[in-house]
Design a protein around this motif. Structure first.
Motif, PDB file in Angstrom:
ATOM      1  N   LEU A 131       0.829  -1.206   0.000  1.00  0.00           N
ATOM      2  CA  LEU A 131       0.000   0.000   0.000  1.00  0.00           C
ATOM      3  C   LEU A 131       0.867   1.261   0.000  1.00  0.00           C
ATOM      4  N   ARG A 132       1.965   1.242   0.748  1.00  0.00           N
ATOM      5  CA  ARG A 132       2.843   2.415   0.762  1.00  0.00           C
ATOM      6  C   ARG A 132       3.437   2.682  -0.614  1.00  0.00           C
ATOM      7  N   LEU A 133       3.840   1.628  -1.292  1.00  0.00           N
ATOM      8  CA  LEU A 133       4.457   1.795  -2.608  1.00  0.00           C
ATOM      9  C   LEU A 133       3.468   2.330  -3.642  1.00  0.00           C
ATOM     10  N   LEU A 134       2.189   2.025  -3.455  1.00  0.00           N
ATOM     11  CA  LEU A 134       1.180   2.530  -4.393  1.00  0.00           C
ATOM     12  C   LEU A 134       1.035   4.048  -4.311  1.00  0.00           C
ATOM     13  N   PHE A 135       1.444   4.632  -3.178  1.00  0.00           N
ATOM     14  CA  PHE A 135       1.303   6.074  -2.995  1.00  0.00           C
ATOM     15  C   PHE A 135       2.643   6.789  -2.865  1.00  0.00           C
ATOM     16  N   SER A 136       3.740   6.055  -2.972  1.00  0.00           N
ATOM     17  CA  SER A 136       5.060   6.645  -2.784  1.00  0.00           C
ATOM     18  C   SER A 136       5.779   6.752  -4.114  1.00  0.00           C
ATOM     19  N   GLY A 137       6.756   7.657  -4.167  1.00  0.00           N
ATOM     20  CA  GLY A 137       7.495   7.884  -5.408  1.00  0.00           C
ATOM     21  C   GLY A 137       8.655   6.942  -5.618  1.00  0.00           C
ATOM     22  N   TYR A 138       9.062   6.201  -4.596  1.00  0.00           N
ATOM     23  CA  TYR A 138      10.177   5.279  -4.742  1.00  0.00           C
ATOM     24  C   TYR A 138      10.103   4.215  -3.657  1.00  0.00           C
ATOM     25  N   SER A 139      10.800   3.124  -3.921  1.00  0.00           N
ATOM     26  CA  SER A 139      10.842   2.020  -2.973  1.00  0.00           C
ATOM     27  C   SER A 139      12.121   2.083  -2.153  1.00  0.00           C
ATOM     28  N   MET A 140      12.290   1.119  -1.253  1.00  0.00           N
ATOM     29  CA  MET A 140      13.520   0.952  -0.472  1.00  0.00           C
ATOM     30  C   MET A 140      13.873   2.186   0.356  1.00  0.00           C
ATOM     31  N   ASN A 141      12.888   2.893   0.867  1.00  0.00           N
ATOM     32  CA  ASN A 141      13.185   4.082   1.674  1.00  0.00           C
ATOM     33  C   ASN A 141      13.941   3.738   2.948  1.00  0.00           C
ATOM     34  N   TRP A 142      13.934   2.462   3.350  1.00  0.00           N
ATOM     35  CA  TRP A 142      14.618   1.991   4.545  1.00  0.00           C
ATOM     36  C   TRP A 142      16.081   1.632   4.274  1.00  0.00           C
ATOM     37  N   PHE A 143      16.545   1.722   3.029  1.00  0.00           N
ATOM     38  CA  PHE A 143      17.837   1.151   2.663  1.00  0.00           C
ATOM     39  C   PHE A 143      18.994   1.778   3.444  1.00  0.00           C
ATOM     40  N   SER A 144      19.043   3.081   3.525  1.00  0.00           N
ATOM     41  CA  SER A 144      20.136   3.740   4.244  1.00  0.00           C
ATOM     42  C   SER A 144      19.832   3.913   5.727  1.00  0.00           C
ATOM     43  N   SER A 145      18.593   3.677   6.127  1.00  0.00           N
ATOM     44  CA  SER A 145      18.187   3.829   7.535  1.00  0.00           C
ATOM     45  C   SER A 145      17.355   2.613   7.940  1.00  0.00           C
ATOM     46  N   PRO A 146      18.011   1.495   8.276  1.00  0.00           N
ATOM     47  CA  PRO A 146      17.265   0.258   8.569  1.00  0.00           C
ATOM     48  C   PRO A 146      16.249   0.392   9.686  1.00  0.00           C
ATOM     49  N   TYR A 147      16.464   1.335  10.607  1.00  0.00           N
ATOM     50  CA  TYR A 147      15.505   1.482  11.699  1.00  0.00           C
ATOM     51  C   TYR A 147      14.113   1.834  11.186  1.00  0.00           C
ATOM     52  N   LEU A 148      14.034   2.458   9.993  1.00  0.00           N
ATOM     53  CA  LEU A 148      12.723   2.786   9.431  1.00  0.00           C
ATOM     54  C   LEU A 148      11.906   1.531   9.156  1.00  0.00           C
ATOM     55  N   ALA A 149      12.583   0.472   8.715  1.00  0.00           N
ATOM     56  CA  ALA A 149      11.862  -0.775   8.437  1.00  0.00           C
ATOM     57  C   ALA A 149      11.230  -1.317   9.716  1.00  0.00           C
ATOM     58  N   PHE A 150      11.945  -1.233  10.832  1.00  0.00           N
ATOM     59  CA  PHE A 150      11.394  -1.701  12.099  1.00  0.00           C
ATOM     60  C   PHE A 150      10.245  -0.806  12.559  1.00  0.00           C
ATOM     61  N   MET A 151      10.379   0.495  12.389  1.00  0.00           N
ATOM     62  CA  MET A 151       9.311   1.406  12.805  1.00  0.00           C
ATOM     63  C   MET A 151       8.041   1.189  11.995  1.00  0.00           C
ATOM     64  N   MET A 152       8.201   0.909  10.703  1.00  0.00           N
ATOM     65  CA  MET A 152       7.034   0.755   9.842  1.00  0.00           C
ATOM     66  C   MET A 152       6.333  -0.580  10.046  1.00  0.00           C
ATOM     67  N   PHE A 153       7.101  -1.642  10.201  1.00  0.00           N
ATOM     68  CA  PHE A 153       6.530  -2.982  10.078  1.00  0.00           C
ATOM     69  C   PHE A 153       6.317  -3.709  11.399  1.00  0.00           C
ATOM     70  N   ILE A 154       7.042  -3.356  12.460  1.00  0.00           N
ATOM     71  CA  ILE A 154       6.842  -4.074  13.717  1.00  0.00           C
ATOM     72  C   ILE A 154       5.458  -3.817  14.316  1.00  0.00           C
ATOM     73  N   PRO A 155       4.948  -2.561  14.376  1.00  0.00           N
ATOM     74  CA  PRO A 155       3.622  -2.370  14.976  1.00  0.00           C
ATOM     75  C   PRO A 155       2.513  -3.134  14.263  1.00  0.00           C
ATOM     76  N   CYS A 156       2.494  -3.078  12.931  1.00  0.00           N
ATOM     77  CA  CYS A 156       1.429  -3.797  12.230  1.00  0.00           C
ATOM     78  C   CYS A 156       1.630  -5.307  12.323  1.00  0.00           C
ATOM     79  N   SER A 157       2.887  -5.755  12.407  1.00  0.00           N
ATOM     80  CA  SER A 157       3.133  -7.179  12.602  1.00  0.00           C
ATOM     81  C   SER A 157       2.628  -7.639  13.965  1.00  0.00           C
ATOM     82  N   LEU A 158       2.838  -6.821  14.989  1.00  0.00           N
ATOM     83  CA  LEU A 158       2.323  -7.147  16.320  1.00  0.00           C
ATOM     84  C   LEU A 158       0.800  -7.180  16.324  1.00  0.00           C
ATOM     85  N   ALA A 159       0.198  -6.285  15.582  1.00  0.00           N
ATOM     86  CA  ALA A 159      -1.269  -6.314  15.466  1.00  0.00           C
ATOM     87  C   ALA A 159      -1.729  -7.628  14.847  1.00  0.00           C
ATOM     88  N   GLY A 160      -0.983  -8.113  13.850  1.00  0.00           N
ATOM     89  CA  GLY A 160      -1.325  -9.405  13.259  1.00  0.00           C
ATOM     90  C   GLY A 160      -1.218 -10.543  14.255  1.00  0.00           C
TER      91      GLY A 160
END
Length: 748
Positions: free
Chosen positions: A410-439
């Motif tokens: 869903l983020r990629l459908l509205f974003s101008g580029y992918s891999m925004n976490w590449f230089s800042s890996p902590y972004l991947a944890f911030m984005m995906f851990i909360p929704c993963s915990l919800a699952g």
């Protein structure tokens, strides 16, 4: 409008924030271990009987800075050979009379066939010298100047410390490892010492430092046992070897242990700093402090242990011994390090017993809980409840992966580029851990829609206790079955799920005792369940951090599939990995803490936090000077025979999902140098066939779209290359570098 929370919501948020602090502290600990914060490098003034990182760095400095390229066919290769031989000769002169040193320069010739990434390769070579080499276009400070420097310092330490090896020790400086291990193949097929080797340690680098992990070991369990008993900072686990075959790479370990030697040994690799792997940024300054120090101290101890081992045998003794044994010695062991403090090791036969115990406990627990006071019918219903708990926990683990993937798409459908976490890996944890915990929490929300199997013999007040019981033993049973299934499949990585199930038992016992004092709704009871699990959770965070960091770093060089699907692949892979890591780190807690956290207010907060994190992170550029984007310019020459050129072109492409349009938009200087306007349409340009894209072998998945240019006039290509190289430092983004390869492709 003011927010109104019930007492249950307040307790839930207290627990959530407490767990956040706990996992934050565990993450800091894991980060410090992964990045060698606890290792103090020794300086040039270190005692001569100690390994010194500073002395090793002097070798790296000369090899990577003073020598201009050590590729085969270049003058720098001869200079590197001369430097290594000079250092060894100096050590020979210092050696005492009780040590004999032989120095050989081995010129080799040969040919062989091998399978690599599904391709059959036939290779031939002549007049190759086994000396230090690095990949094309790279100073090679990490890969593999750090390896050569470590070996030189170990050789010096062996001489200056006064240690006399009880068995001969060979320091082999292999060349052409990047050209499909030509140097090691030549040694194993032609050198006079090849049949005398009883064990080997191959040192490699997939980056500029970090954990110096044992990624492969064998044949048999003896090499990893020696490492477990001797390494000062043990790093590695047997799960690495399970997945190594899927990694698009290889090392000299293959030649020594599998293809040509069957020699027991270890493959030890620097895992991190992959942003600079095989690039012009692989420099001395990028080496992670403490990494070479830990590697050197480990190597020194391991070499001594191998040399003193009674099991060290040459090829003839190994062959005669294997003929009289039942093959048990060839079984892979199970091992893993705990924060590089110590290494847990046990054989496959021991694993068959240990990893079967949790399954036996799961199957027998209904008998202990219901017999002899209740009949077989009650026992059967209890077992059915356990199965229901297992299925619901498995559903939660699955949703923990599906939710991050869905949010990433869903983020990629509205974003101008992918891999925004590449230089800042902590972004991947911030984005995906909360929704993963919800699952993970969703099955607890729908649990009441599927009542327990019971015959009315239990009072209504005991139903909640039965629910907790079914959910815990279901989760325990899932991890137990995963452990045994992993082992029966011939894999050696089941230690993680085994440690989870083994840690859950004492935690559950403490929880059951605590609820008698504090009640099942008290946060103190939850704390009593969490605290015994902390050692297991720390390891899960450590293991998950290694997995996520390694994957994120490698996403910049893994290529891409054709659009539109190729655009989504890196984010989907990273989101799935974060979901798996969340399941590993939080899964054992879910049977208990979901009683508090599976509330609408918590679920809403987690999902909103993920959405907010994705919105903010989408504004962050994927690349930086510490995590550059890879760009490749390839010169392709198509010939009909050895002398007739049919076609010649320059192919320009990128190596990740942010394609050429992204490159030209954010680095217009590149488009200007290649005479491309801002309104680029791929259909208006010649496009190379993906099947003809070459990186030593035909590799159609390395790039999704490649622009092809006809050769310019004489001298122009030098100007383009020069300007592109400068642009890697002068672009406003300063994040893109160029890898240049010139290949000749023949078709008949």
């Amino acid at each position: 409008m003011a927010l109104r929370f019930s007492s249950g919501d307040v307790a839930a948020f207290k627990l959530l924030f407490s767990l956040t602090i706990l996992y934050g502290l565990m993450s800091i600990l894991a980060y410090s271990v992964i990045h060698m914060k606890f290792i103090k490098p020794l300086g040039l003034d270190a005692p001569l009987d100690r390994f010194s990182e500073a002395r090793a760095l002097d070798h790296v400095r000369f090899l990577s800075k003073e020598i201009d390229g050590r590729q085969e066919g270049r003058q720098g290769l001869k200079e590197a050979a001369c430097y290594i031989k000079t250092q060894l000769e100096m050590m020979k002169q210092r050696a005492g009379s009780n040590v004999r040193i032989e120095i050989e320069e081995n010129v080799i010739n040969g040919s062989f066939n091998m399978m690599f990434l599904g391709h059959s390769l036939s290779l031939g070579y002549r007049n190759h010298t086994n000396i230090a080499m690095s990949p094309p276009g790279s100073p090679g400070a990490g890969d593999c100047g750090s390896c050569v420097a470590s070996i030189l310092e170990i050789a010096r330490l062996t001489i200056d410390s006064g240690w006399v090896p009880p068995r001969p020790v060979i320091f082999l400086f292999n060349g052409a490892e990047e050209l499909f291990m030509l140097g090691s193949h030549g040694f194993m097929t032609s050198h006079k010492w090849r049949d005398t080797v009883g064990a080997f340690v191959n040192v490699e680098a997939s980056g500029t430092g970090g954990l110096d992990s044992v990624c492969q070991s064998g044949p048999g369990s003896w090499p990893s046992l020696v490492y477990a008993q001797s390494a000062l900072y043990p790093m590695g686990n047997s799960a690495s070897q399970d997945v190594f075959a899927a990694v698009p790479g290889d090392t000299d370990y293959r030649i020594f242990a599998n293809d040509h030697g069957n020699i027991p040994g270890l493959d030890i690799i620097f895992l991190f700093g992959g942003y600079f792997y095989h690039t012009s940024f692989d420099t001395l300054e990028r080496l992670l402090p403490g990494s070479i120090q830990a590697r050197g101290e480990n190597l020194n101890s391991v070499i001594k242990a191998f040399a003193n081992s009674s099991k060290l045998q040459n090829v003839h003794k190994r062959e005669s011994l294997s003929a009289t044994t039942d093959g048990y010695n060839n079984e892979r062991p199970v091992f893993f390090d705990y924060l590089s403090w110590f290494l847990v090791f046990y054989t496959k036969r021991q694993a068959m017993v240990l990893h079967s115990i949790p399954v036996a406990v799961f199957l027998l627990m209904p008998f202990f809980l219901r017999l002899p006071n209740n009949g077989l019918c009650c026992l059967f219903m209890t077992f059915c409840n356990f199965i229901k708990g297992m299925l619901f926990h498995a559903l939660g683990v699955l949703l923990a992966v599906i939710f991050p993937i869905t949010f990433a798409v869903l983020r990629l459908l509205f974003s101008g580029y992918s891999m925004n976490w590449f230089s800042s890996p902590y972004l991947a944890f911030m984005m995906f851990i909360p929704c993963s915990l919800a699952g993970l929490l969703i099955p607890r929300r729908i649990w009441r829609c599927f009542p327990l199997c019971q015959d009315g013999s239990f009072p209504e007040s005991a139903k909640e206790e039965l629910v907790d019981e079914a959910r815990f033993w279901g989760a325990f049973g899932l991890y137990s079955l995963m452990t045994l299934t992993y082992l029966l499949a011939g894999l050696a990585g089941g230690f993680l799920s085994f440690s989870m199930s083994a840690s859950m038992l004492p935690a559950w016992f403490v929880f059951c005792v605590s609820i008698r004092s504090f009640g099942c709704q008290s946060l103190r009871s939850a704390a009593c369940y969490v605290i015994p699990l902390i050692p297991c959770l720390i390891y899960s965070v450590y293991f998950g951090g290694i997995l996520a960091q390694f994957l994120i770093e490698k996403m910049g060089m893994m290529g891409s599939l054709p659009p539109p699907y190729g655009y989504f692949i890196p984010d989907i892979l990273v989101a799935a990995a974060i979901g798996v890591v969340t399941g590993l780190c939080v899964g054992p807690l879910i049977p208990v803490i979901s009683n508090w956290l599976a509330r609408p207010s918590i679920m809403q907060f987690l999902l909103q936090f993920s959405v907010l994190a994705m919105a903010l992170s989408s504004q962050i550029f994927p690349y930086s000077t510490d995590a550059p984007k890879r760009v490749i310019l390839q010169h392709t020459i198509v010939t009909a025979d050895a002398g007739q050129i049919v076609e010649s072109s320059f192919d320009f492409s990128v190596l990740d999902s942010n394609n050429l349009l992204f490159l030209f938009k954010h680095a217009p200087e590149v488009a200007k140098e290649l005479h491309i306007g801002s309104d680029l349409f791929f259909d208006s340009f010649n496009q190379s066939h993906r099947e003809s894209w070459m990186i030593m072998i035909r590799h159609p998945t390395i790039s999704s779209r490649v622009i092809s240019f006809m050769p310019p006039e004489t001298g122009t290509i030098d100007v383009i290359l020069f300007n592109l190289d400068l642009l890697s430092f002068n672009w406003n983004l300063s994040t893109i570098f160029l890898v240049f390869k010139k290949l000749k492709v023949s078709y008949r």
